[in-house]
Design a protein around this motif. Structure first.
Motif, PDB file in Angstrom:
ATOM      1  N   ASP A   1       0.828  -1.206   0.000  1.00  0.00           N
ATOM      2  CA  ASP A   1       0.000   0.000   0.000  1.00  0.00           C
ATOM      3  C   ASP A   1       0.865   1.260   0.000  1.00  0.00           C
ATOM      4  OD1 ASP A   1      -2.299  -1.511  -0.011  1.00  0.00           O
ATOM      5  OD2 ASP A   1      -2.619  -1.372   2.165  1.00  0.00           O
ATOM      6  N   GLN A   2       1.947   1.224   0.749  1.00  0.00           N
ATOM      7  CA  GLN A   2       2.838   2.391   0.787  1.00  0.00           C
ATOM      8  C   GLN A   2       3.538   2.601  -0.557  1.00  0.00           C
ATOM      9  OE1 GLN A   2       5.226   3.045   4.532  1.00  0.00           O
ATOM     10  NE2 GLN A   2       4.358   1.040   5.065  1.00  0.00           N
ATOM     11  N   GLN A   3       3.938   1.511  -1.197  1.00  0.00           N
ATOM     12  CA  GLN A   3       4.556   1.632  -2.517  1.00  0.00           C
ATOM     13  C   GLN A   3       3.587   2.239  -3.517  1.00  0.00           C
ATOM     14  OE1 GLN A   3       5.747  -2.520  -2.926  1.00  0.00           O
ATOM     15  NE2 GLN A   3       7.909  -1.956  -2.709  1.00  0.00           N
ATOM     16  N   LEU A   4       2.348   1.782  -3.478  1.00  0.00           N
ATOM     17  CA  LEU A   4       1.342   2.313  -4.394  1.00  0.00           C
ATOM     18  C   LEU A   4       1.094   3.798  -4.133  1.00  0.00           C
ATOM     19  CD1 LEU A   4      -1.209  -0.647  -4.360  1.00  0.00           C
ATOM     20  CD2 LEU A   4       0.090   0.146  -6.340  1.00  0.00           C
ATOM     21  N   ALA A   5       1.070   4.189  -2.866  1.00  0.00           N
ATOM     22  CA  ALA A   5       0.824   5.593  -2.516  1.00  0.00           C
ATOM     23  C   ALA A   5       1.956   6.489  -3.008  1.00  0.00           C
ATOM     24  CB  ALA A   5       0.661   5.728  -1.006  1.00  0.00           C
ATOM     25  N   ILE A   6       3.187   6.010  -2.934  1.00  0.00           N
ATOM     26  CA  ILE A   6       4.328   6.806  -3.380  1.00  0.00           C
ATOM     27  C   ILE A   6       4.349   6.922  -4.904  1.00  0.00           C
ATOM     28  CG2 ILE A   6       6.850   6.874  -3.544  1.00  0.00           C
ATOM     29  CD1 ILE A   6       6.898   5.497  -0.757  1.00  0.00           C
ATOM     30  N   ILE A   7       4.169   5.790  -5.578  1.00  0.00           N
ATOM     31  CA  ILE A   7       4.291   5.755  -7.041  1.00  0.00           C
ATOM     32  C   ILE A   7       3.055   6.327  -7.727  1.00  0.00           C
ATOM     33  CG2 ILE A   7       4.556   4.204  -9.035  1.00  0.00           C
ATOM     34  CD1 ILE A   7       6.145   2.349  -7.109  1.00  0.00           C
ATOM     35  N   ASN A   8       1.877   6.044  -7.174  1.00  0.00           N
ATOM     36  CA  ASN A   8       0.616   6.500  -7.752  1.00  0.00           C
ATOM     37  C   ASN A   8       0.542   6.189  -9.247  1.00  0.00           C
ATOM     38  OD1 ASN A   8      -1.937   7.679  -7.774  1.00  0.00           O
ATOM     39  ND2 ASN A   8      -1.119   9.713  -8.248  1.00  0.00           N
ATOM     40  N   PRO A   9       0.590   4.903  -9.606  1.00  0.00           N
ATOM     41  CA  PRO A   9       0.618   4.523 -11.025  1.00  0.00           C
ATOM     42  C   PRO A   9      -0.716   4.804 -11.725  1.00  0.00           C
ATOM     43  CG  PRO A   9       0.246   2.585  -9.680  1.00  0.00           C
ATOM     44  CD  PRO A   9       0.530   3.723  -8.726  1.00  0.00           C
ATOM     45  N   LYS A  10      -0.653   4.902 -13.031  1.00  0.00           N
ATOM     46  CA  LYS A  10      -1.894   5.067 -13.799  1.00  0.00           C
ATOM     47  C   LYS A  10      -2.642   3.741 -13.876  1.00  0.00           C
ATOM     48  CE  LYS A  10      -3.841   6.691 -18.154  1.00  0.00           C
ATOM     49  NZ  LYS A  10      -3.611   7.362 -19.449  1.00  0.00           N
ATOM     50  N   VAL A  11      -1.888   2.643 -13.998  1.00  0.00           N
ATOM     51  CA  VAL A  11      -2.496   1.319 -14.140  1.00  0.00           C
ATOM     52  C   VAL A  11      -1.791   0.330 -13.219  1.00  0.00           C
ATOM     53  CG1 VAL A  11      -3.053  -0.580 -15.714  1.00  0.00           C
ATOM     54  CG2 VAL A  11      -3.043   1.782 -16.560  1.00  0.00           C
ATOM     55  N   ILE A  12      -2.578  -0.431 -12.466  1.00  0.00           N
ATOM     56  CA  ILE A  12      -2.059  -1.556 -11.685  1.00  0.00           C
ATOM     57  C   ILE A  12      -2.393  -2.826 -12.449  1.00  0.00           C
ATOM     58  CG2 ILE A  12      -2.304  -2.894  -9.564  1.00  0.00           C
ATOM     59  CD1 ILE A  12      -3.071  -0.275  -8.161  1.00  0.00           C
ATOM     60  N   VAL A  13      -1.383  -3.646 -12.709  1.00  0.00           N
ATOM     61  CA  VAL A  13      -1.594  -4.917 -13.403  1.00  0.00           C
ATOM     62  C   VAL A  13      -1.417  -6.039 -12.394  1.00  0.00           C
ATOM     63  CG1 VAL A  13      -0.927  -6.379 -15.329  1.00  0.00           C
ATOM     64  CG2 VAL A  13      -0.645  -3.901 -15.504  1.00  0.00           C
ATOM     65  N   THR A  14      -2.500  -6.755 -12.112  1.00  0.00           N
ATOM     66  CA  THR A  14      -2.399  -7.873 -11.185  1.00  0.00           C
ATOM     67  C   THR A  14      -2.035  -9.121 -11.982  1.00  0.00           C
ATOM     68  OG1 THR A  14      -4.776  -8.427 -11.336  1.00  0.00           O
ATOM     69  CG2 THR A  14      -4.110  -6.846  -9.654  1.00  0.00           C
ATOM     70  N   LEU A  15      -1.011  -9.819 -11.523  1.00  0.00           N
ATOM     71  CA  LEU A  15      -0.536 -11.022 -12.197  1.00  0.00           C
ATOM     72  C   LEU A  15      -0.854 -12.232 -11.319  1.00  0.00           C
ATOM     73  CD1 LEU A  15       2.960  -9.685 -13.341  1.00  0.00           C
ATOM     74  CD2 LEU A  15       0.902  -9.930 -14.761  1.00  0.00           C
ATOM     75  N   GLY A  16      -1.938 -12.925 -11.648  1.00  0.00           N
ATOM     76  CA  GLY A  16      -2.329 -14.080 -10.857  1.00  0.00           C
ATOM     77  C   GLY A  16      -3.421 -13.768  -9.853  1.00  0.00           C
ATOM     78  N   ARG A  17      -3.862 -14.809  -9.152  1.00  0.00           N
ATOM     79  CA  ARG A  17      -5.067 -14.693  -8.332  1.00  0.00           C
ATOM     80  C   ARG A  17      -4.858 -13.979  -7.002  1.00  0.00           C
ATOM     81  NH1 ARG A  17      -5.498 -19.519  -4.917  1.00  0.00           N
ATOM     82  NH2 ARG A  17      -3.751 -20.912  -5.319  1.00  0.00           N
ATOM     83  N   PHE A  18      -3.637 -14.006  -6.457  1.00  0.00           N
ATOM     84  CA  PHE A  18      -3.450 -13.398  -5.143  1.00  0.00           C
ATOM     85  C   PHE A  18      -3.440 -11.879  -5.211  1.00  0.00           C
ATOM     86  CE2 PHE A  18      -1.994 -17.718  -4.446  1.00  0.00           C
ATOM     87  CZ  PHE A  18      -2.628 -18.024  -3.255  1.00  0.00           C
ATOM     88  N   SER A  19      -2.794 -11.324  -6.205  1.00  0.00           N
ATOM     89  CA  SER A  19      -2.850  -9.867  -6.355  1.00  0.00           C
ATOM     90  C   SER A  19      -4.234  -9.440  -6.856  1.00  0.00           C
ATOM     91  CB  SER A  19      -1.752  -9.366  -7.292  1.00  0.00           C
ATOM     92  OG  SER A  19      -1.756 -10.043  -8.519  1.00  0.00           O
ATOM     93  N   LEU A  20      -4.872 -10.279  -7.653  1.00  0.00           N
ATOM     94  CA  LEU A  20      -6.245 -10.009  -8.087  1.00  0.00           C
ATOM     95  C   LEU A  20      -7.157  -9.873  -6.876  1.00  0.00           C
ATOM     96  CD1 LEU A  20      -8.595 -10.003 -10.231  1.00  0.00           C
ATOM     97  CD2 LEU A  20      -8.616 -12.482  -9.994  1.00  0.00           C
ATOM     98  N   ALA A  21      -7.000 -10.781  -5.903  1.00  0.00           N
ATOM     99  CA  ALA A  21      -7.874 -10.792  -4.730  1.00  0.00           C
ATOM    100  C   ALA A  21      -7.752  -9.515  -3.913  1.00  0.00           C
ATOM    101  CB  ALA A  21      -7.562 -12.003  -3.863  1.00  0.00           C
ATOM    102  N   LYS A  22      -6.584  -8.896  -3.929  1.00  0.00           N
ATOM    103  CA  LYS A  22      -6.391  -7.657  -3.157  1.00  0.00           C
ATOM    104  C   LYS A  22      -7.324  -6.561  -3.639  1.00  0.00           C
ATOM    105  CE  LYS A  22      -2.953  -4.164  -1.878  1.00  0.00           C
ATOM    106  NZ  LYS A  22      -3.277  -4.160  -0.422  1.00  0.00           N
ATOM    107  N   PHE A  23      -7.588  -6.540  -4.937  1.00  0.00           N
ATOM    108  CA  PHE A  23      -8.380  -5.452  -5.508  1.00  0.00           C
ATOM    109  C   PHE A  23      -9.801  -5.869  -5.886  1.00  0.00           C
ATOM    110  CE2 PHE A  23      -3.935  -4.533  -6.314  1.00  0.00           C
ATOM    111  CZ  PHE A  23      -3.822  -3.237  -5.829  1.00  0.00           C
TER     112      PHE A  23
END
Length: 205
Positions: free
Chosen positions: A109-131
């Protein structure tokens, strides 16, 4: 420059993290890597053997496929941020456990807040589940959605594409949508109620 410093300091904290037992059996933490102003943020599951040895994400066969596919849309690895849901390797590459994912969630969450990307690409089911919670990757892959302040593009993990030839074409086709999203006009994203179906707007089907 300020965000680069913040990201670097955060990586140092991750390298000494002891919030879950995974650190005990690992060689190196894998904080993730990429520029602090990356427009694309790729999130995998967790480090494998080679990642654990090197301290870098996606350096095995899956990483090579990721780099090759990035080149097809005119991007280099150095232009995107690549990370994982958990920062230490699960033993024998087993699935990360819920408590391990929860322990690492704050780092991501902290990495995302710092980078503030335009697009998050989830690779696989575990990162998918987060969002996207309990959504099945076979149903939602390749469909970009608005989730809170982010555009999220669910994709199969490159390792799955390497194991299953029938998924490779879908992986490559889904990947092209990253270019489409990056070239699309800026979208006014605002935090919305995730329970409302209107929040998860399919941008591409």
């Amino acid at each position: 420059m300020e965000n680069e410093i913040l990201l670097s300091k955060l990586a140092e904290k991750i390298r000494t993290c002891t919030l879950c037992p995974l650190y005990q059996g690992s060689t190196n933490a894998v904080p993730g890597e990429g520029p602090a102003d990356a427009k694309l943020f790729f999130i995998g599951e967790g480090p494998g053997y080679y990642e654990d040895q090197s301290g870098r994400p996606f350096v095995g066969r899956a990483g090579k496929l990721l780099e090759e596919t990035l080149s097809k849309i005119g991007l280099k690895r150095e232009e995107v941020f690549i990370g994982n849901v958990v920062k230490h390797r699960p033993p024998e590459n087993r699935d990360p456990l819920p408590n391990e994912i929860a322990a690492c969630s704050g780092w991501l969450d902290q990495q995302l807040a710092i980078i503030n990307p335009k697009v998050i690409v989830t690779l696989g089911r575990f990162s998918l589940a987060k969002f996207l919670g309990a959504e099945k990757i076979s149903y939602v892959h390749g469909q970009a959605r608005r989730v809170g302040n982010y555009i999220v593009l669910p994709m199969y993990h490159p390792a799955a594409a390497l194991r299953n030839g029938s998924l490779m074409r879908e992986f490559e086709q889904d990947f092209i949508k990253n270019k489409e999203l990056l070239q699309s006009p800026e979208i006014d994203l605002k935090t919305e109620d995730p329970e409302d179906d209107s929040d998860q707007i399919k941008l591409f089907s």
